[in-house]
Design a protein around this motif. Structure first.
Motif, short mmCIF file in Angstrom:
data_model
loop_
_atom_site.label_atom_id
_atom_site.label_comp_id
_atom_site.label_asym_id
_atom_site.label_seq_id
_atom_site.Cartn_x
_atom_site.Cartn_y
_atom_site.Cartn_z
N ASP A 42 0.81 -1.22 0.00
CA ASP A 42 0.00 0.00 0.00
C ASP A 42 0.84 1.27 0.00
N ASP A 43 2.17 1.14 0.10
CA ASP A 43 3.09 2.28 0.05
C ASP A 43 2.88 3.28 1.19
N ALA A 44 2.22 2.86 2.26
CA ALA A 44 2.00 3.76 3.40
C ALA A 44 3.32 4.03 4.11
N PRO A 45 3.58 5.28 4.49
CA PRO A 45 4.83 5.59 5.19
C PRO A 45 4.85 5.09 6.62
N LEU A 46 3.67 4.84 7.19
CA LEU A 46 3.59 4.43 8.58
C LEU A 46 2.31 3.64 8.80
N THR A 47 2.42 2.47 9.45
CA THR A 47 1.26 1.63 9.70
C THR A 47 1.32 1.10 11.13
N VAL A 48 0.17 1.12 11.80
CA VAL A 48 0.04 0.56 13.14
C VAL A 48 -0.68 -0.78 13.01
N ILE A 49 -0.10 -1.84 13.55
CA ILE A 49 -0.69 -3.18 13.50
C ILE A 49 -0.74 -3.74 14.91
N ALA A 50 -1.93 -4.17 15.34
CA ALA A 50 -2.09 -4.71 16.69
C ALA A 50 -2.88 -6.01 16.64
N PRO A 51 -2.25 -7.15 16.91
CA PRO A 51 -2.98 -8.42 16.96
C PRO A 51 -3.81 -8.50 18.24
N LEU A 52 -5.13 -8.53 18.09
CA LEU A 52 -6.03 -8.54 19.25
C LEU A 52 -6.22 -9.94 19.79
N HIS A 53 -6.27 -10.91 18.89
CA HIS A 53 -6.38 -12.33 19.25
C HIS A 53 -5.44 -13.10 18.34
N ALA A 54 -4.53 -13.86 18.93
CA ALA A 54 -3.50 -14.61 18.22
C ALA A 54 -2.35 -13.66 17.85
N SER A 55 -1.16 -14.21 17.79
CA SER A 55 0.03 -13.44 17.44
C SER A 55 0.21 -13.42 15.92
N PRO A 65 12.09 -11.52 9.70
CA PRO A 65 10.73 -11.50 10.26
C PRO A 65 10.75 -11.03 11.72
N VAL A 66 9.71 -10.29 12.10
CA VAL A 66 9.60 -9.76 13.45
C VAL A 66 8.31 -10.28 14.07
N ALA A 67 8.42 -10.93 15.24
CA ALA A 67 7.25 -11.46 15.93
C ALA A 67 6.50 -10.33 16.64
N VAL A 68 5.17 -10.36 16.54
CA VAL A 68 4.33 -9.39 17.23
C VAL A 68 3.34 -10.17 18.10
N PRO A 69 3.60 -10.28 19.40
CA PRO A 69 2.72 -11.07 20.26
C PRO A 69 1.33 -10.46 20.40
N GLN A 70 0.37 -11.30 20.73
CA GLN A 70 -0.99 -10.84 20.98
C GLN A 70 -0.96 -9.74 22.04
N GLY A 71 -1.71 -8.66 21.79
CA GLY A 71 -1.79 -7.56 22.73
C GLY A 71 -0.74 -6.49 22.53
N SER A 72 0.29 -6.77 21.71
CA SER A 72 1.33 -5.79 21.42
C SER A 72 0.89 -4.85 20.31
N VAL A 73 1.65 -3.81 20.11
CA VAL A 73 1.41 -2.87 19.02
C VAL A 73 2.69 -2.76 18.21
N ALA A 74 2.60 -2.96 16.90
CA ALA A 74 3.74 -2.83 16.01
C ALA A 74 3.57 -1.58 15.15
N TYR A 82 5.96 -5.35 2.51
CA TYR A 82 6.20 -6.38 3.53
C TYR A 82 5.03 -7.34 3.54
N THR A 83 5.15 -8.38 4.35
CA THR A 83 4.09 -9.39 4.48
C THR A 83 3.71 -9.50 5.96
N VAL A 84 2.42 -9.60 6.22
CA VAL A 84 1.90 -9.86 7.56
C VAL A 84 1.28 -11.24 7.53
#
Length: 329
Positions: A42-55, A65-74, A82-84
């Motif tokens: 999407d070419d966005a300069p900044l994105t907030v990603i937060a897994p609410l349930h499951a990592s 690759p960077v792990a983002v645990p449930q409840g964290s904010v990336a 990139y790929t999520v």
């Protein structure tokens, strides 16, 4: 005033955080059944990603690759792709483009309408993985020192109690009401600012120079003064007097911590503010010059063209691509 008691480096972070502002940000809740993988282009300069349930994992094209645990904010710094995914190596079945447009990797058909689940919700009905995504479409030059100090993916874990901001934002996603989009933008801004502030605080001595300056009373106070009174006709002598040390000591300590001399830093900051105001307001070049400490529009234009390669008017008409893209962490 010769002391530094009323001056804190926090004001510098506040000034830099004032740059990223959501204006009609792309914001949704995704429900996904494993295995799942989304290719983000999407070419966005900044994105907030937060897994609410499951990592989940964020897999930059140019990094590990960077792990983002449930409840964290990336916070993902773009605009590189990139790929999520639920697991590194899972083949993407969806490609996401600017504006939220998405297609199947199998046959290229559009998937937005097909997988829409209601107001700002998309994916698989009953999906066990729930993810909050907020993408910023733009940011200002004034935020460049902050964003360029971030790694490609910055992850903050708010702790066992989670972030109450996430709960509020998620509850408001499904609401359709007058002014709702503006409300969601502000909530996303608050989440971003809170996350960035906490993330930088955890960096301690490894943070960028302007952040580490808070640990030096004189340099931190000098930075705060430069940000707080940007239009003032500063000299190193006056700045040193205001923070209570000698001119030589301030110059030496400021350069060692921040990475450039006080007046060089001030020039860079003034021009960044000018760039932002040229594209976010209708103020004349003369007015912008006065606001950021230049006596005449000619003096601003000369300095601006030296730094950005174009005149203020040319920059206003066609701002160049963000210099944050590809900056080191």
């Amino acid at each position: 005033m010769s002391g530094t008691d009323s001056l804190t480096g926090v004001d510098v972070l506040e000034a830099l955080l004032d740059g990223p502002r959501a204006r009609g940000a792309f914001l949704l809740r995704a429900l996904l059944d494993p295995p799942w993988s989304l290719r983000i282009e999407d070419d966005a300069p900044l994105t907030v990603i937060a897994p609410l349930h499951a990592s989940l994992w964020v897999c930059p094209d140019d990094g590990e690759p960077v792990a983002v645990p449930q409840g964290s904010v990336a916070i993902v710094r773009g605009p590189e792709h990139y790929t999520v995914t639920d697991t590194p190596g899972t083949r993407p079945d969806v490609v996401v483009y600017p504006g939220g447009r998405c297609t199947s990797t199998a046959d290229g058909r559009g998937l937005w309408d097909e997988r829409s689940l209601g107001v700002r919700t998309w994916g698989d009905a009953g999906g066990s993985a729930q993810i909050l995504v907020g993408s910023y479409e733009g940011h200002g030059e004034a935020s460049r020192p902050l964003l360029s100090a971030l790694p490609r993916v910055a992850v903050h874990d708010p702790g066992p109690d989670g972030s109450p901001l996430l709960d509020v934002l998620v509850s408001e996603l499904a609401v359709e009401a007058p002014g709702q989009r503006a409300l969601l933008d502000r909530l996303l801004d608050v989440l971003l600012i809170s996350t960035l502030r906490s993330w930088f605080s955890m960096q301690a001595s490894e943070g960028p120079g302007w952040f580490r300056a808070q640990q030096d009373p004189a340099v931190g106070a000098a930075l705060t003064l430069l940000h707080r009174e940007v239009a003032h006709p500063w000299t190193v002598e006056e700045l040193a007097d205001r923070v209570g040390i000698s001119r030589a000591a301030l110059g030496r300590r400021f350069t060692a911590i921040v990475g450039e001399a006080p007046m060089g830093y001030l020039t860079t900051w003034r021009l960044a503010l000018a760039a932002d105001r040229l594209t976010s307001s209708d103020a004349t070049v003369a007015a912008v010059a006065r606001q950021v400490g230049y006596a005449t529009p000619f003096s601003l234009s000369t300095a601006f063209k030296r730094a950005y390669g174009v005149s203020p008017q040319q920059y206003r008409q066609a701002p160049p691509p963000s210099l944050v893209a590809g900056a080191g962490g």
